[in-house]
Each structure stands twice: as C-alpha cells, then as structure tokens.
Design a protein around this motif. Structure first.
Motif, mmCIF file in Angstrom:
data_model
loop_
_atom_site.group_PDB
_atom_site.id
_atom_site.type_symbol
_atom_site.label_atom_id
_atom_site.label_comp_id
_atom_site.label_asym_id
_atom_site.label_seq_id
_atom_site.Cartn_x
_atom_site.Cartn_y
_atom_site.Cartn_z
ATOM 1 N N ALA A 44 -13.358 46.725 4.451
ATOM 2 C CA ALA A 44 -13.157 45.954 3.224
ATOM 3 C C ALA A 44 -14.441 45.227 2.852
ATOM 4 O O ALA A 44 -15.163 44.726 3.726
ATOM 5 C CB ALA A 44 -12.022 44.962 3.413
ATOM 6 N N GLN A 45 -14.737 45.210 1.555
ATOM 7 C CA GLN A 45 -15.907 44.531 1.008
ATOM 8 C C GLN A 45 -17.218 45.159 1.487
ATOM 9 O O GLN A 45 -18.271 44.524 1.453
ATOM 10 C CB GLN A 45 -15.875 43.034 1.362
ATOM 11 N N ALA A 46 -17.132 46.418 1.944
ATOM 12 C CA ALA A 46 -18.341 47.146 2.348
ATOM 13 C C ALA A 46 -18.308 48.521 1.703
ATOM 14 O O ALA A 46 -17.238 49.038 1.377
ATOM 15 C CB ALA A 46 -18.412 47.264 3.866
ATOM 16 N N THR A 47 -19.457 49.102 1.508
ATOM 17 C CA THR A 47 -19.515 50.412 0.847
ATOM 18 C C THR A 47 -19.865 51.536 1.811
ATOM 19 O O THR A 47 -19.612 52.692 1.505
ATOM 20 C CB THR A 47 -20.547 50.388 -0.293
ATOM 21 N N ALA A 48 -20.440 51.222 2.960
ATOM 22 C CA ALA A 48 -20.857 52.266 3.890
ATOM 23 C C ALA A 48 -19.641 52.887 4.568
ATOM 24 O O ALA A 48 -18.727 52.180 5.018
ATOM 25 C CB ALA A 48 -21.809 51.697 4.935
ATOM 26 N N THR A 49 -19.630 54.191 4.657
ATOM 27 C CA THR A 49 -18.515 54.912 5.267
ATOM 28 C C THR A 49 -18.585 54.817 6.785
ATOM 29 O O THR A 49 -19.658 54.965 7.386
ATOM 30 C CB THR A 49 -18.551 56.393 4.843
ATOM 31 N N ILE A 50 -17.432 54.590 7.418
ATOM 32 C CA ILE A 50 -17.371 54.569 8.876
ATOM 33 C C ILE A 50 -16.550 55.729 9.420
ATOM 34 O O ILE A 50 -16.512 55.948 10.640
ATOM 35 C CB ILE A 50 -16.776 53.247 9.400
ATOM 36 N N GLY A 51 -15.870 56.481 8.550
ATOM 37 C CA GLY A 51 -15.060 57.600 9.001
ATOM 38 C C GLY A 51 -14.341 58.238 7.837
ATOM 39 O O GLY A 51 -14.768 58.123 6.678
#
Length: 278
Positions: A44-51
């Motif tokens: 949440a509140q982030a744009t980088a993909t983690i999966g």
C-alpha cells in the motif's frame, strides 16, 4: 548491433556438444509466462512490484478480511509502512494460505521480500512465495575434480519438489537472515557434508533468473552460480536426508544425462552455463 538470436547462437557455439534445439527448449521453459492471468502485487502507498497474484486468490483473501486491497495496477498489501506491520501482514496472509489449503507445506523459514529495485521490504514464510509470485534468491554450486569430472546429486525420492531428479552438487535458497555466501557455506555442509575450505578456485561464474509457472503459483528466482575444484579424495556425503546419492560424471556423460531431461530445469541450465565456460 548483435541481435539476441545471434548472441544465443554464439553461446551455443561455445559448447558444440550441447544440442542447441534442446537448449532452446530449456530456455523457453525457464522464461515462461504464467498459465493464468496474474495481477501485480505491491505494498500500500508504494508503486514498486513485490510479486503477483491470481485474481481469484486475491478476491478470496480480501473476502476473508486479509490486508489486501485494490490498487491502480493490481493489488496491494494494505499495511502501514513500518517493517513490523509489513511483516505482520505477510504473516497473516501466509497463515491463511496454509490454513485454507492453498499451500500444503510449512517450512517455518522466512525469506526476504524485495521490490523491483532490490530493496528489501519485509520477510515472509517460504511456503507461500509461489502463490504470491515473490522472487527468491538461490545459490547453486558446481564442484569438479582436477580431471574436470563433475559431482552431481540425485534429489531424495521423497522430496516434495522434483523428487528423484538430478541436481547440481548443491543448490539452496537464501533465507532472510543470510547472505549468498552464508547460504553457500550452510547448504554445502547440509547437502554435501563439505566445507568451502576443502575447495580451491571457489568463484561466482554468473547469474541466472528463472521465471516459470508451477502448480502452486509462479516462480521468480535469482540464482547465483558458483564453481569450485575439489582435491583428489574429497567426495560429498549428504547430511540432511535430502539427497539420494551423488555421482561424479565426466563431461560427455553429464551432457548425455542433460539431454535425457534427468535434471531439474534450473540445475540443467546452471550446468549448461558452466559447460559454456569450461
């Protein structure tokens, strides 16, 4: 500028004994899209993909009250951005996936979760990384003797993944608590009963990223490939029960066994990359 196809053919010519058609099929298997659509997974509140996650599973998690919310490009784990809260959200999701049969095993081992830039944002139970498309980091070691023969292992017949297939001398995932070098040291002892001090010429010879669908989800794995030379009389002996047996193969026999698809996909490509450089 050299085309990607031309670069691949140059690689093939580096080892003329590896069948190029077989190698091309192997490469396609190791860089394959998901079998079903998946949504990008962020914090949440982030744009980088983690999966990534399948929409149906995302809906189940949201309906169960887990901290998963819709985001502009897919889904987001709706935790506040403190490390403790992110890890707690990961733990809640992991427990639900296990309790509801989405994952069958539980390793009680935490792996790092990183975004696309490589920044670590949290830790999550190893058993659930594939349903969530979370990238893992692994180390593979190839040990040869002075004649150039290679030690390979047959995976235990009761392993949950690729039982009975052949593998590199050692291969293992890095936990959240260790570096690649620490993983190499630990796994070399657990799987082969050897210490790095028993080898010479221990060095990284390349990196490989695997992307492919699995029954339990989607695999993204960054592999560090390491080679070493064992002195005469040094032989591996399994310590953790995860290896059926070891064999020492000359290069011709190794290539013959590779072509018979007797190795795991990842081990096969690591060994081919090593053969390219020998």
């Amino acid at each position: 500028m050299t085309s990607p196809h031309a670069r691949r053919m140059d690689t093939f010519r580096m080892n003329p004994f590896v069948d190029p058609d077989w190698r091309e099929r192997l490469a396609r298997k190791l860089d394959a899209p998901p079998l079903r659509p998946r949504l990008p997974l962020t914090l949440a509140q982030a744009t980088a993909t983690i999966g990534s996650i399948e929409p149906a599973l995302a809906e189940r998690l949201a309906a169960a009250g887990l901290p998963l919310v819709s985001a502009a490009a897919g889904c987001a784990i709706g935790a506040s951005q403190s490390a403790a809260n992110v890890d707690a959200s990961f733990a809640d999701i992991a427990q639900w996936l296990h309790a509801n049969g989405v994952v069958s095993g539980w390793r009680n081992e935490l792996l790092s979760v990183a975004d696309g830039s490589g920044a670590v944002v949290g830790k999550i139970e190893r058993a659930v990384v594939r349903p969530l498309g979370i990238a893992t980091h692994a180390v593979h070691l190839i040990v040869r003797n002075a004649r150039g023969d290679v030690w390979v292992q047959q995976r235990a017949l009761d392993k949950s993944t690729d039982p009975g297939l052949w593998d590199t001398t050692m291969g293992g995932l890095s936990s959240a608590a260790e570096s690649s070098a620490q993983t190499l040291e630990r796994e070399t002892w657990e799987e082969a009963g050897l210490r790095l001090s028993q080898f010479s010429d221990v060095r990284v010879f390349g990196h490989l990223t695997v992307r492919r669908p699995l029954a339990e989800g989607y695999m993204v794995e960054h592999i560090e490939m390491v080679q070493a030379v064992a002195a005469e009389g040094v032989a591996p002996m399994n310590q953790d029960g995860e290896v059926e047996r070891f064999e020492c193969l000359d290069p011709a026999t190794l290539i013959e066994r590779l072509h018979s698809d007797a190795f795991t996909l990842e081990a096969a490509m690591v060994l081919v990359r090593w053969l390219d450089k020998t």
